[in-house]
Design a protein around this motif. Structure first.
Motif, PDB file in Angstrom:
ATOM      1  N   VAL A   1     -14.522   7.258 -10.622  1.00  0.00           N
ATOM      2  CA  VAL A   1     -13.118   7.508 -10.934  1.00  0.00           C
ATOM      3  C   VAL A   1     -12.290   6.539 -10.101  1.00  0.00           C
ATOM      4  CG1 VAL A   1     -11.280   9.242 -10.894  1.00  0.00           C
ATOM      5  CG2 VAL A   1     -13.646   9.957 -11.295  1.00  0.00           C
ATOM      6  N   HIS A   2     -11.262   5.956 -10.720  1.00  0.00           N
ATOM      7  CA  HIS A   2     -10.408   5.040  -9.967  1.00  0.00           C
ATOM      8  C   HIS A   2      -8.957   5.513 -10.031  1.00  0.00           C
ATOM      9  CE1 HIS A   2      -8.897   1.446  -8.089  1.00  0.00           C
ATOM     10  NE2 HIS A   2      -8.088   1.232  -9.113  1.00  0.00           N
ATOM     11  N   GLN A   3      -8.341   5.614  -8.858  1.00  0.00           N
ATOM     12  CA  GLN A   3      -6.919   5.956  -8.759  1.00  0.00           C
ATOM     13  C   GLN A   3      -6.361   5.151  -7.599  1.00  0.00           C
ATOM     14  OE1 GLN A   3      -4.863   7.995 -10.692  1.00  0.00           O
ATOM     15  NE2 GLN A   3      -3.322   6.997  -9.430  1.00  0.00           N
ATOM     16  N   SER A   4      -5.646   4.097  -7.902  1.00  0.00           N
ATOM     17  CA  SER A   4      -5.148   3.216  -6.852  1.00  0.00           C
ATOM     18  C   SER A   4      -3.861   3.765  -6.226  1.00  0.00           C
ATOM     19  CB  SER A   4      -4.885   1.820  -7.420  1.00  0.00           C
ATOM     20  OG  SER A   4      -4.616   0.915  -6.374  1.00  0.00           O
ATOM     21  N   PHE A   5      -3.816   3.704  -4.919  1.00  0.00           N
ATOM     22  CA  PHE A   5      -2.629   4.088  -4.156  1.00  0.00           C
ATOM     23  C   PHE A   5      -2.194   2.889  -3.323  1.00  0.00           C
ATOM     24  CE2 PHE A   5      -4.935   8.076  -4.783  1.00  0.00           C
ATOM     25  CZ  PHE A   5      -3.942   8.876  -5.322  1.00  0.00           C
ATOM     26  N   THR A   6      -0.899   2.747  -3.109  1.00  0.00           N
ATOM     27  CA  THR A   6      -0.358   1.678  -2.276  1.00  0.00           C
ATOM     28  C   THR A   6      -0.900   1.821  -0.856  1.00  0.00           C
ATOM     29  OG1 THR A   6       1.667   1.672  -3.578  1.00  0.00           O
ATOM     30  CG2 THR A   6       1.799   0.689  -1.383  1.00  0.00           C
ATOM     31  N   ASP A   7      -1.217   0.704  -0.234  1.00  0.00           N
ATOM     32  CA  ASP A   7      -1.704   0.727   1.149  1.00  0.00           C
ATOM     33  C   ASP A   7      -0.507   0.884   2.080  1.00  0.00           C
ATOM     34  OD1 ASP A   7      -2.826   0.412   3.639  1.00  0.00           O
ATOM     35  OD2 ASP A   7      -3.913  -1.421   3.129  1.00  0.00           O
ATOM     36  N   PRO A   8      -0.356   2.050   2.709  1.00  0.00           N
ATOM     37  CA  PRO A   8       0.823   2.276   3.561  1.00  0.00           C
ATOM     38  C   PRO A   8       0.813   1.440   4.832  1.00  0.00           C
ATOM     39  CG  PRO A   8      -0.699   4.104   3.781  1.00  0.00           C
ATOM     40  CD  PRO A   8      -1.240   3.220   2.685  1.00  0.00           C
ATOM     41  N   SER A   9      -0.335   0.955   5.234  1.00  0.00           N
ATOM     42  CA  SER A   9      -0.391   0.175   6.475  1.00  0.00           C
ATOM     43  C   SER A   9       0.211  -1.217   6.297  1.00  0.00           C
ATOM     44  CB  SER A   9      -1.826   0.074   6.987  1.00  0.00           C
ATOM     45  OG  SER A   9      -2.635  -0.621   6.061  1.00  0.00           O
TER      46      SER A   9
END
Length: 142
Positions: free
Chosen positions: A97-105
């Motif tokens: 399963v793929h769900q991309s989230f923005t990299d907060p760092s």
């Protein structure tokens, strides 16, 4: 019991937060793991923002994805595009399963904490829905 592995590049923020929430929502119905393709430690801001929501991930470690290739996994969730592209081969019937989230760092210094909180909230909503659809509802039909 389901085995779920969450992958991102560094196993420092997104996968760690998803690990915490998935385990929280799954309870005893699943065992959740997290790893990275280039792990570099759990980000202190991830620990902080999860703690603000009552989830303690301070005991988590940053692990390499290769450590889990022999584990019988039901789901492998990639939470960043880089990890999806570099995902190691898992010799199992695991559903990917793929769900991309923005990299907060990568947010500017002044906005970093706010970005961590925003991504945390996105991951929380996703994790709750994932568990409801893939663990809770299947347990009811088993």
């Amino acid at each position: 019991m389901k085995n779920i592995l969450v992958l991102c590049t560094g196993n420092s923020a997104r996968s760690q937060m998803a690990h915490g929430y998935l385990q929280h929502f799954a309870g005893e119905r699943a065992q959740v793991y997290s790893a990275g393709v280039a792990p570099h430690g759990v980000n202190p801001l991830a620990i902080q923002v999860m703690g603000e929501d009552g989830i303690d991930i301070s005991h988590h470690t940053s692990n390499h994805a290769d450590e889990y290739t022999s584990l019988p996994l039901d789901y492998v969730i990639t939470v960043c595009d880089n990890a999806r592209e570099q995902c190691p081969f898992f010799p199992s019937t695991a559903k990917k399963v793929h769900q991309s989230f923005t990299d907060p760092s990568h947010a500017p210094g002044d906005d970093r904490l706010a970005q961590f909180r925003a991504v945390r909230d996105e991951i929380k909503a996703y994790s709750q829905q994932f568990i409801e659809e893939n663990v809770t509802s299947q347990a009811a039909h088993a």
